[in-house]
Write an enzyme that holds these catalytic residues in place. Structure first.
Site, PDB file in Angstrom:
ATOM      1  CG  HIS A   1      59.197  24.849  69.045  1.00 34.29           C
ATOM      2  ND1 HIS A   1      60.428  24.381  69.477  1.00 34.29           N
ATOM      3  CD2 HIS A   1      59.401  25.315  67.805  1.00 34.29           C
ATOM      4  CE1 HIS A   1      61.328  24.558  68.529  1.00 34.29           C
ATOM      5  NE2 HIS A   1      60.735  25.137  67.506  1.00 34.29           N
TER       6      HIS A   1
HETATM    7  C1  LIG Z   1      59.370  32.147  63.693  1.00 35.48           C
HETATM    8  C2  LIG Z   1      59.224  30.652  63.815  1.00 35.48           C
HETATM    9  C3  LIG Z   1      60.360  29.847  63.763  1.00 35.48           C
HETATM   10  C4  LIG Z   1      60.225  28.458  63.877  1.00 35.48           C
HETATM   11  N1  LIG Z   1      61.329  27.679  63.676  1.00 35.48           N
HETATM   12  C5  LIG Z   1      61.174  26.342  63.601  1.00 35.48           C
HETATM   13  C6  LIG Z   1      62.255  25.510  63.199  1.00 35.48           C
HETATM   14  O1  LIG Z   1      63.344  25.977  62.863  1.00 35.48           O
HETATM   15  N2  LIG Z   1      62.053  24.161  63.165  1.00 35.48           N
HETATM   16  C7  LIG Z   1      60.849  23.603  63.522  1.00 35.48           C
HETATM   17  O2  LIG Z   1      60.747  22.377  63.512  1.00 35.48           O
HETATM   18  N3  LIG Z   1      59.811  24.368  63.899  1.00 35.48           N
HETATM   19  C8  LIG Z   1      59.925  25.710  63.910  1.00 35.48           C
HETATM   20  N4  LIG Z   1      58.849  26.492  64.201  1.00 35.48           N
HETATM   21  C9  LIG Z   1      57.582  25.809  64.596  1.00 35.48           C
HETATM   22  C10 LIG Z   1      56.839  25.138  63.433  1.00 35.48           C
HETATM   23  O3  LIG Z   1      56.883  25.920  62.271  1.00 35.48           O
HETATM   24  C11 LIG Z   1      55.393  24.868  63.876  1.00 35.48           C
HETATM   25  O4  LIG Z   1      55.421  24.058  65.028  1.00 35.48           O
HETATM   26  C12 LIG Z   1      54.552  24.193  62.800  1.00 35.48           C
HETATM   27  O5  LIG Z   1      54.540  24.963  61.643  1.00 35.48           O
HETATM   28  C13 LIG Z   1      53.123  23.995  63.327  1.00 35.48           C
HETATM   29  O6  LIG Z   1      52.333  23.492  62.283  1.00 35.48           O
HETATM   30  P1  LIG Z   1      50.743  23.540  62.369  1.00 35.48           P
HETATM   31  O7  LIG Z   1      50.249  22.919  61.135  1.00 35.48           O
HETATM   32  O8  LIG Z   1      50.318  23.007  63.669  1.00 35.48           O
HETATM   33  O9  LIG Z   1      50.373  25.106  62.395  1.00 35.48           O
HETATM   34  P2  LIG Z   1      50.674  26.216  61.319  1.00 35.48           P
HETATM   35  O10 LIG Z   1      51.780  25.821  60.419  1.00 35.48           O
HETATM   36  O11 LIG Z   1      50.827  27.487  62.078  1.00 35.48           O
HETATM   37  O12 LIG Z   1      49.361  26.241  60.427  1.00 35.48           O
HETATM   38  C14 LIG Z   1      48.124  26.744  60.841  1.00 35.48           C
HETATM   39  C15 LIG Z   1      47.449  27.358  59.617  1.00 35.48           C
HETATM   40  O13 LIG Z   1      46.079  27.573  59.902  1.00 35.48           O
HETATM   41  C16 LIG Z   1      45.693  28.835  59.419  1.00 35.48           C
HETATM   42  N5  LIG Z   1      44.557  29.278  60.214  1.00 35.48           N
HETATM   43  C17 LIG Z   1      44.522  29.595  61.532  1.00 35.48           C
HETATM   44  N6  LIG Z   1      43.283  29.962  61.890  1.00 35.48           N
HETATM   45  C18 LIG Z   1      42.506  29.857  60.776  1.00 35.48           C
HETATM   46  C19 LIG Z   1      41.140  30.091  60.508  1.00 35.48           C
HETATM   47  N7  LIG Z   1      40.283  30.531  61.454  1.00 35.48           N
HETATM   48  N8  LIG Z   1      40.680  29.884  59.245  1.00 35.48           N
HETATM   49  C20 LIG Z   1      41.516  29.447  58.250  1.00 35.48           C
HETATM   50  N9  LIG Z   1      42.837  29.227  58.457  1.00 35.48           N
HETATM   51  C21 LIG Z   1      43.319  29.425  59.711  1.00 35.48           C
HETATM   52  C22 LIG Z   1      46.940  29.679  59.610  1.00 35.48           C
HETATM   53  O14 LIG Z   1      46.902  30.855  58.830  1.00 35.48           O
HETATM   54  C23 LIG Z   1      48.040  28.705  59.230  1.00 35.48           C
HETATM   55  O15 LIG Z   1      48.302  28.741  57.850  1.00 35.48           O
HETATM   56  C24 LIG Z   1      58.941  27.877  64.100  1.00 35.48           C
HETATM   57  C25 LIG Z   1      57.802  28.679  64.137  1.00 35.48           C
HETATM   58  C26 LIG Z   1      57.925  30.054  63.990  1.00 35.48           C
HETATM   59  C27 LIG Z   1      56.673  30.902  64.014  1.00 35.48           C
END
Ligand SMILES: Cc1cc2nc3c(=O)[nH]c(=O)nc-3n(C[C@H](O)[C@H](O)[C@H](O)COP(=O)(O)OP(=O)(O)OC[C@H]3O[C@@H](n4cnc5c(N)ncnc54)[C@H](O)[C@@H]3O)c2cc1C
Length: 537
Positions: A474
């Site tokens: 997280h």
């Molecule tokens: C193994 C695991 C288990 C988890 N379990 C849970 C759970 O059970 N419940 C829960 O609430 N949360 C859970 N989480 C946490 C939750 O999934 C994240 O907090 C959430 O997805 C974050 O969302 P975000 O949009 O900030 O980032 P992300 O969903 O990580 O999205 C970022 C995106 O940007 C893309 N990106 C990055 N850099 C670039 C670039 N330079 N150019 C183009 N694209 C790029 C990435 O490829 C990705 O697709 C878990 C996470 C993991 C990894």
């Protein structure tokens, strides 16, 4: 495509929501750049498949952190989704919003518009909740939330009764009016399949003529001219391209990706940028700072009664589970292994729930971590109990480690850096032991496998925590929202301080990590951020 009104970088949990909401206006051209590829994979869509995606470099950034002193110099492995849906395509699907006081804290840190009453409509608007519609839950929103309480393993009931025995309430909904206590987690699935924001938001609208989804397109840097973000340089395959943004560039690249891109764009700590030969566009010292994460440890118990291990270990059990899933999309393959848990006060001085618990009716003491496969549990009956502090106060940071934008950043989690976090680690290990020693759970336990009966004193258990505790995945707050550019990166409208036409909308803007899992609050931030963009704020 070389121009759009809005260029969104990152098609993860937040990016899919933002792209969907902004392209609802048919007069607006939206481009979504995602470094990874499509999420059409059985191991992504099958809920229990997340054990497989955990180490799959085709869809996972697979970061390694730097060592933390608080963990006796251990480093951590941080999976992050590199695929449409982002980390929401590889996560454990547990749906927890956090408590109202988390968002009141955000507001009190100088962020008007982010208190509980302000954010609740965005949580509700995102949901198609099994328990809705109600005063706290939405129905008919894009993302389905499944109440799995009718289908969890019977041992979960014992866990709840044990909590009750210890004086903790049982809650029927961690996201309801009374979320404190022991309970069953709701999860993001629909009809037995994962309900990531890619599935829930993006796929249904992917054919909109004003929405371009560019996969395998990794942003290299944001183009800034005269103090304004005007486009993005990105690499598709081996070709470097530029896309111009008529209105805004919106970073949704997550808590690692967004600060990394800002730094490679010349927005960050000037000294660090100069060290790597990056021209400084804006000296913004808070970029990459303030990193927070949840840190958990698991205790493993062998039992005299069957657990999910007895279902998922034998071949015949796997076949039965697969047939059941194929027949009506139910059973263990349709769920997360984190079936039950809790939010509790670990000591008499706690004014709010300060420990999150997980009860998983399954165990993996024999499978090496790097080969973690949820369909290969231990060959004997066992379960695991875990906890993490809800609101740790340690803060780490990340920074570019090279001038190469494709090289990973150096991540310093700085776990267990504060006395507060050490004290809560002590509370947590004490609590796990008392749960395991209380009936009706105690009477079915035959042995504590890890850490084992040899460790009894609280100091020894704290040492074990330092030796084994690890991320709950997280990470947040690396582009923290706040009023002061010296200590934060975006303002309360999620606009980057000091650069026009540039926002960050993802988990990196959380002022503090919320008390529970990070995905649902990220969806809320994305819904609210997209509404701000549409309102021209
Ligand atoms: C193994 C695991 C288990 C988890 N379990 C849970 C759970 O059970 N419940 C829960 O609430 N949360 C859970 N989480 C946490 C939750 O999934 C994240 O907090 C959430 O997805 C974050 O969302 P975000 O949009 O900030 O980032 P992300 O969903 O990580 O999205 C970022 C995106 O940007 C893309 N990106 C990055 N850099 C670039 C670039 N330079 N150019 C183009 N694209 C790029 C990435 O490829 C990705 O697709 C878990 C996470 C993991 C990894």
């Amino acid at each position: 495509m070389d121009e759009a009104d809005y260029v969104i970088v990152g098609g993860g949990t937040a990016g899919c929501v933002v792209a969907t909401r902004l392209s609802e206006d048919s007069g607006t051209q939206v481009a979504l750049l995602e470094a990874g590829g499509s999420d059409l994979s059985i191991w992504i869509q099958l809920p229990i498949g997340y054990g497989r995606t955990f180490f799959d470099k085709r869809i996972n950034w697979m970061f390694d952190t730097e060592a933390s002193d608080g963990l006796n110099g251990r480093a951590s492995y941080w999976p992050r989704g590199k695929v449409l849906g982002g980390s929401g395509s590889i996560n454990a699907m547990v749906h927890v919003r956090g408590f109202p006081h988390d968002f009141e804290d955000w507001k009190a840190m100088g962020n008007p518009g982010w208190g509980w009453d302000d954010v609740l409509p965005f949580f509700m608007g995102s949901e198609d909740h099994d328990l809705g519609p109600s005063s706290v839950h939405g129905k008919g929103g894009p993302q389905h939330v499944t109440d799995i309480s009718g289908g969890v393993h019977p041992l979960c009931r014992r866990f709840l009764e044990t909590g009750n025995e210890l004086g903790f309430p049982v809650t029927h909904d961690f996201n309801g009016a009374n979320g404190e206590g022991f309970g069953i987690y709701s999860i993001n699935t629909r009809g037995g399949w994962r309900a990531s924001t890619a599935n829930a938001y993006l796929w249904p609208v992917r054919k909109r003529p004003n929405l371009s989804i560019l996969t395998k397109s990794q942003a290299v840097r944001v183009l800034i001219e005269d103090g304004r973000a005007v486009g993005v340089v990105y690499r598709q395959g081996t070709v470097e391209k530029t896309i111009r943004a008529r209105r805004e560039v919106i970073l949704c690249a997550g808590a690692i990706g967004s600060p990394h891109i800002l730094q490679h764009s010349g927005i960050g700590n000037g000294a660090v940028l100069r060290e790597h030969g990056i021209p400084v566009v804006l000296d913004a010292p808070a970029v990459g700072r303030n990193l927070q994460d949840h840190l958990a440890v698991s205790y493993f118990y062998k039992t005299r009664v069957p657990t999910l291990n007895n279902v998922l270990f034998p071949l015949i059990g796997k076949v039965r589970a697969a047939l059941r899933y194929a027949f009506d999309r139910t059973g263990p393959l349709s769920m997360s292994v984190n079936q039950a848990g809790g939010f509790v006060r670990g000591g008499p001085d706690a004014t709010r729930p300060n420990l999150q618990l997980y009860f998983s009716p399954v165990s993996y003491t024999k499978t090496p971590l790097a080969a973690r496969k949820l369909l290969n549990p231990d060959p004997f009956a066992a379960f695991l109990l875990s906890f993490n502090s809800c609101r740790p106060t340690s803060r780490g940071h990340l920074q570019i480690a090279s001038s190469d934008p494709f090289a990973p950043p150096a991540i310093f989690p700085n776990y267990l850096d504060t006395d507060h976090d050490v004290a809560e680690a002590r509370e947590g290990v004490r609590l796990l032991r008392s749960i395991a020693r209380t009936n009706p759970l105690a009477e079915i336990i035959t042995e504590e496998l890890i850490p084992g009966p040899g460790l009894e004193s609280e100091d020894a258990l704290l040492e074990d925590f330092r030796a084994r505790a690890d991320t709950v995945y997280h990470p947040t707050s690396t582009c923290m929202m706040g009023p002061d550019p010296a200590t934060s990166v975006v303002d309360s409208q999620l606009r980057v301080h000091g650069v026009a036409g540039l926002r960050v909308i993802d988990a990196s803007v959380f002022p503090t990590v919320t008390s529970g899992n990070a995905n649902a609050p990220t969806v809320m931030v994305a819904e609210k951020g997209a509404a701000m963009v549409r309102a021209g704020a």
